[in-house]
Design a protein around this motif. Structure first.
Motif, mmCIF file in Angstrom:
data_model
loop_
_atom_site.group_PDB
_atom_site.id
_atom_site.type_symbol
_atom_site.label_atom_id
_atom_site.label_comp_id
_atom_site.label_asym_id
_atom_site.label_seq_id
_atom_site.Cartn_x
_atom_site.Cartn_y
_atom_site.Cartn_z
ATOM 1 N N GLN A 29 0.828 -1.209 0.000
ATOM 2 C CA GLN A 29 0.000 0.000 0.000
ATOM 3 C C GLN A 29 0.864 1.261 0.000
ATOM 4 O OE1 GLN A 29 -1.746 -2.033 3.416
ATOM 5 N NE2 GLN A 29 -3.696 -1.097 2.866
ATOM 6 N N LEU A 30 1.955 1.250 0.744
ATOM 7 C CA LEU A 30 2.861 2.397 0.761
ATOM 8 C C LEU A 30 3.515 2.592 -0.606
ATOM 9 C CD1 LEU A 30 4.575 1.860 4.241
ATOM 10 C CD2 LEU A 30 2.889 3.609 3.661
ATOM 11 N N ALA A 31 3.889 1.489 -1.248
ATOM 12 C CA ALA A 31 4.489 1.583 -2.584
ATOM 13 C C ALA A 31 3.495 2.159 -3.586
ATOM 14 C CB ALA A 31 4.968 0.203 -3.036
ATOM 15 N N VAL A 32 2.236 1.750 -3.484
ATOM 16 C CA VAL A 32 1.197 2.286 -4.370
ATOM 17 C C VAL A 32 0.990 3.770 -4.097
ATOM 18 C CG1 VAL A 32 -1.289 2.234 -4.819
ATOM 19 C CG2 VAL A 32 0.027 0.120 -4.843
ATOM 20 N N ASP A 33 1.062 4.182 -2.838
ATOM 21 C CA ASP A 33 0.980 5.613 -2.510
ATOM 22 C C ASP A 33 2.048 6.413 -3.265
ATOM 23 O OD1 ASP A 33 -1.207 5.862 -0.892
ATOM 24 O OD2 ASP A 33 -0.112 5.877 1.005
ATOM 25 N N LEU A 34 3.256 5.882 -3.311
ATOM 26 C CA LEU A 34 4.343 6.574 -4.008
ATOM 27 C C LEU A 34 4.053 6.692 -5.501
ATOM 28 C CD1 LEU A 34 7.447 4.969 -2.245
ATOM 29 C CD2 LEU A 34 6.695 7.351 -2.051
ATOM 30 N N ILE A 35 3.504 5.649 -6.082
ATOM 31 C CA ILE A 35 3.167 5.682 -7.509
ATOM 32 C C ILE A 35 2.087 6.728 -7.781
ATOM 33 C CG2 ILE A 35 2.170 4.354 -9.412
ATOM 34 C CD1 ILE A 35 3.392 1.834 -8.106
ATOM 35 N N LEU A 36 1.028 6.702 -6.983
ATOM 36 C CA LEU A 36 -0.087 7.628 -7.193
ATOM 37 C C LEU A 36 0.342 9.074 -7.008
ATOM 38 C CD1 LEU A 36 -2.938 5.702 -5.322
ATOM 39 C CD2 LEU A 36 -2.685 5.993 -7.795
ATOM 40 N N SER A 37 1.137 9.325 -5.984
ATOM 41 C CA SER A 37 1.569 10.687 -5.691
ATOM 42 C C SER A 37 2.544 11.206 -6.742
ATOM 43 C CB SER A 37 2.219 10.732 -4.297
ATOM 44 O OG SER A 37 2.610 12.039 -3.963
ATOM 45 N N THR A 38 3.465 10.358 -7.178
ATOM 46 C CA THR A 38 4.494 10.780 -8.127
ATOM 47 C C THR A 38 3.928 10.998 -9.523
ATOM 48 O OG1 THR A 38 6.149 9.543 -6.874
ATOM 49 C CG2 THR A 38 6.745 10.198 -9.115
ATOM 50 N N LEU A 39 3.096 10.080 -9.980
ATOM 51 C CA LEU A 39 2.542 10.180 -11.337
ATOM 52 C C LEU A 39 1.293 11.059 -11.408
ATOM 53 C CD1 LEU A 39 2.896 6.480 -12.589
ATOM 54 C CD2 LEU A 39 4.511 8.380 -12.789
ATOM 55 N N LYS A 40 0.850 11.551 -10.244
ATOM 56 C CA LYS A 40 -0.334 12.415 -10.177
ATOM 57 C C LYS A 40 -1.510 11.788 -10.913
ATOM 58 C CE LYS A 40 2.527 16.576 -9.845
ATOM 59 N NZ LYS A 40 2.921 17.867 -10.457
ATOM 60 N N MET A 41 -1.779 10.566 -10.570
ATOM 61 C CA MET A 41 -2.838 9.818 -11.237
ATOM 62 C C MET A 41 -4.217 10.323 -10.835
ATOM 63 S SD MET A 41 -1.142 5.993 -11.082
ATOM 64 C CE MET A 41 -2.262 5.281 -12.285
#
Length: 262
Positions: A29-41
């Motif tokens: 879940q933390l790794a997915v947070d990083l993806i969502l925040s970085t790529l501004k999905m």
């Protein structure tokens, strides 16, 4: 079931789906947070189900006061159209007696949506590793036969280590007992993988052996591992700060120690 927040609903055909398993240390879940925040999905909908503990909260990826007031739910879907990627973020534990039902819901939605492949980010208890699993990297992967047909060359080039099968009864030598897949602390990881094999779904699991505690470094390790395959960012290891930490992480361990205690 998936409820779209757009009209018309988004089309996921040919997209890669990335999702976490609620597992030890919440690393996925933390790794997915990083993806969502970085790529501004962009959020495009949510999964409506009674299999998750109901909850709601403010926007975990807020960048200003205005969008901080948005309400978010336990299972939401985001997309990045340019990368042809969708992300399902799960923020609440799965009700224990409804684990199988939730897996069936996910498999049904993945098949109906036409995703080209699904990647599950997970973790497993480090203290329950087999002797052979204690050597080398703590990262492992699993892949269904359906995805292996398409990604065998890419996985071979990455030189990743597949999750080892371990003896069903450690310490006992029984030639008639086959080694088993064992993912302690992995939540629905094993069940979802086995269901996907049975349904011929192209699915991969990336997992990390870890312990409960401050699992932020584990999340960076796992998301960088994923990036080696999907190339979400260019050479993140050379620039570790390219992954954007979401604002909600400031509250991971609660507020500071009250001065009145001293």
């Amino acid at each position: 079931m998936f409820i779209s927040s757009q009209n018309p609903p988004p089309c996921f055909k040919g997209f890669t789906l990335v999702m976490p398993a609620v597992a030890v240390g919440n690393v996925g879940q933390l790794a997915v947070d990083l993806i969502l925040s970085t790529l501004k999905m962009r959020r495009v909908g949510y999964i409506h189900t009674d299999c998750l503990i109901p909850m709601t909260g403010n926007n975990p990826y807020a960048t200003c006061d205005e969008d901080a007031e948005e309400l978010h739910t336990p299972a939401e879907v985001y997309t990045a159209t340019e990368q042809k990627m969708a992300v399902l973020q799960i923020r609440a534990p799965i009700i224990q007696t409804k684990s199988k039902k939730f897996r069936q819901l996910l498999v049904s939605w993945i098949k109906a949506s036409g995703f080209s492949r699904t990647v599950v980010l997970s973790s497993s208890h480090a203290y329950q590793r087999d002797d052979q699993q204690m050597k080398g990297t703590p990262l492992r992967y699993l892949v269904t036969p359906s995805l292996l047909k398409e990604s065998a060359v890419a996985l071979e080039e990455l030189s990743w280590r597949e999750m080892e099968r371990v003896p069903a009864f450690p310490g006992l030598t029984d030639a008639n007992t086959d080694p088993r897949l064992y993912v302690p602390g992995g939540g629905i990881t094993k069940g979802l993988y086995m269901d996907s094999c049975a349904e011929d779904l192209p699915l991969a699991v990336l997992l990390l052996f870890c312990s409960e505690g401050d699992n932020i470094p584990d999340a960076f390790t796992l998301v960088n591992h994923l990036n080696e395959w999907l190339h979400l960012l260019e050479t993140p290891s050379q620039k570790p700060n390219k992954w954007k930490i979401p604002s909600s992480w400031s509250l991971l361990f609660g507020s500071g120690i009250p001065p009145a205690m001293f």
